[in-house]
Motif scaffolding. Structure first.
Motif, PDB file in Angstrom:
ATOM      1  N   THR A   1      55.149  47.296  32.325  1.00 52.51           N
ATOM      2  CA  THR A   1      54.332  46.509  31.217  1.00 52.51           C
ATOM      3  C   THR A   1      52.586  46.454  31.898  1.00 52.51           C
ATOM      4  OG1 THR A   1      56.022  45.620  30.413  1.00 52.51           O
ATOM      5  CG2 THR A   1      54.054  44.566  29.957  1.00 52.51           C
ATOM      6  N   ALA A   2      52.724  46.074  33.331  1.00 50.94           N
ATOM      7  CA  ALA A   2      51.415  46.066  33.504  1.00 50.94           C
ATOM      8  C   ALA A   2      50.480  47.239  33.528  1.00 50.94           C
ATOM      9  CB  ALA A   2      51.455  45.615  35.139  1.00 50.94           C
ATOM     10  N   GLU A   3      51.087  48.487  33.916  1.00 47.22           N
ATOM     11  CA  GLU A   3      50.411  49.757  33.799  1.00 47.22           C
ATOM     12  C   GLU A   3      50.083  49.983  32.444  1.00 47.22           C
ATOM     13  OE1 GLU A   3      52.040  53.996  33.892  1.00 47.22           O
ATOM     14  OE2 GLU A   3      52.598  53.114  35.696  1.00 47.22           O
ATOM     15  N   LEU A   4      51.041  49.631  31.525  1.00 48.94           N
ATOM     16  CA  LEU A   4      50.709  49.847  29.933  1.00 48.94           C
ATOM     17  C   LEU A   4      49.624  49.018  29.601  1.00 48.94           C
ATOM     18  CD1 LEU A   4      52.259  51.269  27.436  1.00 48.94           C
ATOM     19  CD2 LEU A   4      52.992  48.999  27.055  1.00 48.94           C
ATOM     20  N   VAL A   5      49.424  47.701  29.868  1.00 44.17           N
ATOM     21  CA  VAL A   5      48.597  46.944  29.658  1.00 44.17           C
ATOM     22  C   VAL A   5      47.241  47.232  30.213  1.00 44.17           C
ATOM     23  CG1 VAL A   5      47.515  44.513  29.704  1.00 44.17           C
ATOM     24  CG2 VAL A   5      50.089  44.905  29.245  1.00 44.17           C
ATOM     25  N   HIS A   6      46.909  47.865  31.508  1.00 42.76           N
ATOM     26  CA  HIS A   6      45.826  48.160  32.095  1.00 42.76           C
ATOM     27  C   HIS A   6      45.290  49.259  31.651  1.00 42.76           C
ATOM     28  CE1 HIS A   6      47.109  45.471  35.870  1.00 42.76           C
ATOM     29  NE2 HIS A   6      46.539  44.727  34.995  1.00 42.76           N
ATOM     30  N   THR A   7      46.148  50.342  31.017  1.00 41.75           N
ATOM     31  CA  THR A   7      45.697  51.451  30.402  1.00 41.75           C
ATOM     32  C   THR A   7      44.985  51.105  28.911  1.00 41.75           C
ATOM     33  OG1 THR A   7      47.267  52.805  31.477  1.00 41.75           O
ATOM     34  CG2 THR A   7      46.176  53.697  29.647  1.00 41.75           C
TER      35      THR A   7
ATOM     36  N   TRP B   1      60.411  42.206  37.464  1.00 40.00           N
ATOM     37  CA  TRP B   1      60.637  43.616  38.084  1.00 40.00           C
ATOM     38  C   TRP B   1      59.257  44.305  38.085  1.00 40.00           C
ATOM     39  CZ3 TRP B   1      63.334  47.996  34.906  1.00 40.00           C
ATOM     40  CH2 TRP B   1      63.806  49.149  35.795  1.00 40.00           C
ATOM     41  N   ALA B   2      58.747  44.306  39.120  1.00 37.83           N
ATOM     42  CA  ALA B   2      57.586  44.870  39.770  1.00 37.83           C
ATOM     43  C   ALA B   2      57.027  46.122  39.509  1.00 37.83           C
ATOM     44  CB  ALA B   2      57.070  44.397  41.259  1.00 37.83           C
ATOM     45  N   GLY B   3      55.749  46.506  39.369  1.00 37.94           N
ATOM     46  CA  GLY B   3      55.458  47.815  39.464  1.00 37.94           C
ATOM     47  C   GLY B   3      54.420  48.116  40.353  1.00 37.94           C
ATOM     48  N   TYR B   4      54.054  49.465  40.782  1.00 38.62           N
ATOM     49  CA  TYR B   4      52.943  49.671  41.622  1.00 38.62           C
ATOM     50  C   TYR B   4      51.543  49.911  41.005  1.00 38.62           C
ATOM     51  CZ  TYR B   4      56.693  50.145  45.140  1.00 38.62           C
ATOM     52  OH  TYR B   4      57.739  49.910  45.969  1.00 38.62           O
ATOM     53  N   PRO B   5      50.655  49.523  41.508  1.00 36.82           N
ATOM     54  CA  PRO B   5      49.162  49.835  40.915  1.00 36.82           C
ATOM     55  C   PRO B   5      48.843  51.231  41.225  1.00 36.82           C
ATOM     56  CG  PRO B   5      48.888  48.624  43.151  1.00 36.82           C
ATOM     57  CD  PRO B   5      50.341  48.601  42.732  1.00 36.82           C
ATOM     58  N   GLY B   6      47.991  51.778  40.226  1.00 39.35           N
ATOM     59  CA  GLY B   6      47.763  53.243  40.429  1.00 39.35           C
ATOM     60  C   GLY B   6      48.511  53.996  39.274  1.00 39.35           C
TER      61      GLY B   6
ATOM     62  N   GLY C   1      65.397  35.870  45.663  1.00 37.20           N
ATOM     63  CA  GLY C   1      65.198  36.159  44.360  1.00 37.20           C
ATOM     64  C   GLY C   1      65.752  37.261  43.868  1.00 37.20           C
ATOM     65  N   VAL C   2      65.815  37.980  42.686  1.00 30.91           N
ATOM     66  CA  VAL C   2      66.572  38.913  42.146  1.00 30.91           C
ATOM     67  C   VAL C   2      65.329  39.663  41.086  1.00 30.91           C
ATOM     68  CG1 VAL C   2      69.008  38.752  42.461  1.00 30.91           C
ATOM     69  CG2 VAL C   2      68.025  37.791  40.514  1.00 30.91           C
ATOM     70  N   PRO C   3      65.290  40.844  41.078  1.00 28.75           N
ATOM     71  CA  PRO C   3      64.527  41.723  40.027  1.00 28.75           C
ATOM     72  C   PRO C   3      65.247  41.649  38.775  1.00 28.75           C
ATOM     73  CG  PRO C   3      65.548  43.338  41.222  1.00 28.75           C
ATOM     74  CD  PRO C   3      65.951  42.119  42.196  1.00 28.75           C
ATOM     75  N   THR C   4      64.338  41.212  37.564  1.00 33.89           N
ATOM     76  CA  THR C   4      64.848  41.001  36.289  1.00 33.89           C
ATOM     77  C   THR C   4      64.380  42.617  35.662  1.00 33.89           C
ATOM     78  OG1 THR C   4      64.383  38.761  36.491  1.00 33.89           O
ATOM     79  CG2 THR C   4      65.054  39.693  34.325  1.00 33.89           C
ATOM     80  N   GLY C   5      65.604  43.236  35.459  1.00 32.23           N
ATOM     81  CA  GLY C   5      65.197  44.585  34.511  1.00 32.23           C
ATOM     82  C   GLY C   5      65.483  44.275  32.855  1.00 32.23           C
ATOM     83  N   GLY C   6      64.980  45.242  32.087  1.00 30.90           N
ATOM     84  CA  GLY C   6      64.971  45.232  30.834  1.00 30.90           C
ATOM     85  C   GLY C   6      63.473  45.357  30.358  1.00 30.90           C
ATOM     86  N   ASN C   7      63.446  44.710  29.088  1.00 30.41           N
ATOM     87  CA  ASN C   7      62.259  44.900  28.437  1.00 30.41           C
ATOM     88  C   ASN C   7      61.607  43.757  27.592  1.00 30.41           C
ATOM     89  OD1 ASN C   7      63.182  45.289  25.256  1.00 30.41           O
ATOM     90  ND2 ASN C   7      64.363  46.660  26.859  1.00 30.41           N
ATOM     91  N   SER C   8      60.081  43.730  27.289  1.00 32.92           N
ATOM     92  CA  SER C   8      59.791  42.757  26.256  1.00 32.92           C
ATOM     93  C   SER C   8      59.002  43.629  25.271  1.00 32.92           C
ATOM     94  CB  SER C   8      58.648  42.036  27.030  1.00 32.92           C
ATOM     95  OG  SER C   8      57.497  42.934  27.608  1.00 32.92           O
TER      96      SER C   8
ATOM     97  N   TYR D   1      56.324  48.030  20.359  1.00 36.48           N
ATOM     98  CA  TYR D   1      57.184  49.057  21.464  1.00 36.48           C
ATOM     99  C   TYR D   1      57.843  48.044  22.596  1.00 36.48           C
ATOM    100  CZ  TYR D   1      57.808  51.854  25.769  1.00 36.48           C
ATOM    101  OH  TYR D   1      58.090  52.499  26.877  1.00 36.48           O
ATOM    102  N   PHE D   2      59.183  48.375  22.826  1.00 39.97           N
ATOM    103  CA  PHE D   2      59.926  47.631  23.741  1.00 39.97           C
ATOM    104  C   PHE D   2      59.518  48.286  25.433  1.00 39.97           C
ATOM    105  CE2 PHE D   2      61.710  46.963  19.748  1.00 39.97           C
ATOM    106  CZ  PHE D   2      62.087  45.552  19.722  1.00 39.97           C
ATOM    107  N   SER D   3      58.809  47.407  25.859  1.00 37.95           N
ATOM    108  CA  SER D   3      58.315  48.083  27.164  1.00 37.95           C
ATOM    109  C   SER D   3      59.075  47.767  28.333  1.00 37.95           C
ATOM    110  CB  SER D   3      56.831  47.641  27.348  1.00 37.95           C
ATOM    111  OG  SER D   3      56.188  48.083  28.629  1.00 37.95           O
ATOM    112  N   GLY D   4      59.595  48.636  29.155  1.00 39.82           N
ATOM    113  CA  GLY D   4      60.120  47.933  30.630  1.00 39.82           C
ATOM    114  C   GLY D   4      59.239  47.074  31.377  1.00 39.82           C
ATOM    115  N   TYR D   5      59.794  45.899  31.824  1.00 38.02           N
ATOM    116  CA  TYR D   5      59.064  45.068  32.419  1.00 38.02           C
ATOM    117  C   TYR D   5      58.240  45.553  33.707  1.00 38.02           C
ATOM    118  CZ  TYR D   5      61.994  41.613  30.396  1.00 38.02           C
ATOM    119  OH  TYR D   5      62.742  40.821  29.311  1.00 38.02           O
ATOM    120  N   ASN D   6      58.700  46.570  34.260  1.00 40.89           N
ATOM    121  CA  ASN D   6      58.208  47.251  35.580  1.00 40.89           C
ATOM    122  C   ASN D   6      57.014  47.889  35.395  1.00 40.89           C
ATOM    123  OD1 ASN D   6      60.246  49.052  34.543  1.00 40.89           O
ATOM    124  ND2 ASN D   6      59.889  50.138  36.507  1.00 40.89           N
TER     125      ASN D   6
END
Length: 430
Positions: A97-103, A385-390, A306-313, A90-95
């Motif tokens: 990915t943390a939510e994806l991993v934690h789930t 590119w940060a995400g929010y917890p929760g 700095g600048v947020p980096t959009g895209g996916n890994s 899966y190509f996950s949006g950077y912002n």
């Protein structure tokens, strides 16, 4: 009876011999089910998959129908995790990915890439191919879960004619927002029908441009210790003040990002902020109406900004060992210099592999296409590119965007807008 037995044994031996000779030719083909976001990305995913399969005939890449966007892809994968029908890659949006991993990690449904990286030489492999900030885009909680595929940071698209007429230098744009707003005001003053600038945060589908206003000041999205909003301060207030000044001083029209591009292409905006992935689209809209230039994103805090980096890994979700090995080959290919050379030329994105900027790949292309090169000049300022917890990042942004819109329209003061954003965001995170 003996004749029958001898004939039977000869038949078995012949069968085994034939099987032994035939086994390599009949090796089972491994099929990887792959999900990516944004249907427009088919233009590079398919040819790169075709090339990969040609070089790896025992591996088949089977694409699922692409998700409409990163948010939709995230929801699709999280639903599939419950039904046990996850894609292999899966190509996950950077912002997100943390939510994806934690789930998924607690359920053993996502693969830590560390063993694969160690087999390639460990840190030496990473250092050879990815800058530390690029590698960090796929790291969650200190582990490498993804390899960076697409990367973009916001840049400025410039109508060189309008900027020059207003006394500016399109090849040396102001480095701060104060300077840019002042230039935009001069452009708008020349003709009231022309917008001085466009920063289309009010209609942007995600919080990329909002994070850019925070990060360029050296700020952060979330406080790591309290898990609360980290911009409940002068940084957040200044970000909202800027959005209002874009309208009142810079002459911005409140349009969605597509309308804004159309207006810019028609020669009715001095400069706009957008993704480098739009370079070819914007060039097509502009045509020969005016000289098009690009510039790096401003930094009000030159030292810490700095600048947020959009895209996916690309992440591996399959837990089948043979499929994991095949998927690792695919990840190395699509993040390698040859594939990145293709992706950048098609999309205008930043190359995620350091080797891709060399003379055999993008170096001559950048000489011929300086507007594409601009984004690569700020790679050292690229932040995740940060995400929010929760797990409610999508809803949080939609709530924030509505409030930002009221501030830009002058219906709510920046001070009251910040209070609303902080209160609503903290509430949605808990």
């Amino acid at each position: 009876m003996q004749l029958y037995r001898r004939t039977l044994m000869q038949g078995v031996a012949a069968t085994l011999a034939i099987a032994g000779l035939s086994t390599p030719a009949l090796a089972e083909e491994i099929t990887l089910n792959v999900l990516y976001n944004l249907p427009g990305f088919t233009k590079f995913h398919q040819p790169l998959a075709d090339e990969f399969m040609k070089n790896n005939p025992d591996i088949k890449i089977s694409f699922l129908a692409p998700a409409a966007g990163y948010n939709e892809g995230q929801q699709q994968v999280l639903r599939a995790a419950v039904t046990g029908d996850l894609p292999d890659v899966y190509f996950s949006g950077y912002n997100l990915t943390a939510e994806l991993v934690h789930t998924l990690a607690p359920r053993n449904q996502i693969t830590d890439l560390t063993p694969f990286i160690e087999a390639e030489g460990g840190q030496a492999f990473l250092d050879k191919n990815y800058s530390p900030k690029m590698a960090a885009l796929g790291q969650i909680d200190g582990k490498q879960y993804g390899l960076p595929v697409n990367a973009s940071s916001p840049i400025i698209y410039i109508n060189a004619d309008l900027v020059t007429k207003a006394g500016g230098d399109p090849d040396n744009m102001p480095k701060t927002f104060d300077g840019l707003i002042e230039l935009a005001a001069k452009i708008h003053a020349m003709d009231s029908k022309v917008a001085g600038m466009g920063y289309d945060i009010n209609g942007w589908p995600d919080d990329w441009l909002w994070q850019a206003l925070i990060f360029q000041q050296g700020g952060k999205l979330v406080d790591e210790e309290t898990k609360m909003v980290a911009f409940d301060n002068e940084i957040g207030l200044n970000a909202l003040k800027l959005t209002r000044r874009f309208v009142t001083e810079g002459g911005q029209n409140l349009l969605d990002w597509d309308q804004s591009r159309q207006q810019f292409g028609a020669g009715l905006t001095g400069f706009i902020f957008s993704t480098p992935a739009h370079v070819q689209t914007v060039q097509g809209l502009v045509g020969d109406r005016f000289p098009l230039k690009t510039a790096t994103f401003p930094q009000d805090n030159a030292e810490k900004g700095g600048v947020p980096t959009g895209g996916n890994s690309a992440v591996i979700l399959t837990q089948d060992k043979a499929k994991q090995d095949a998927a690792w080959k695919y990840l190395k290919w699509i993040t390698g210099p040859e594939a990145q050379n293709t992706i950048v030329r098609i999309t205008g994105y930043l190359p995620t592999n350091k080797l891709a900027t060399g003379p055999d790949y993008l170096e001559p292309y950048y000489v011929e296409n300086p507007n594409v090169k601009t984004a690569s000049l700020q790679v050292d300022r690229s932040l995740p590119w940060a995400g929010y917890p929760g797990g409610d990042s999508v809803r949080i942004w939609r709530t924030q965007r509505d409030i930002i819109g009221t501030v830009m329209r002058g219906e709510v003061s920046p001070e009251d807008g910040l209070k609303q954003i902080v209160e609503q965001t903290n509430g949605l995170m808990n």
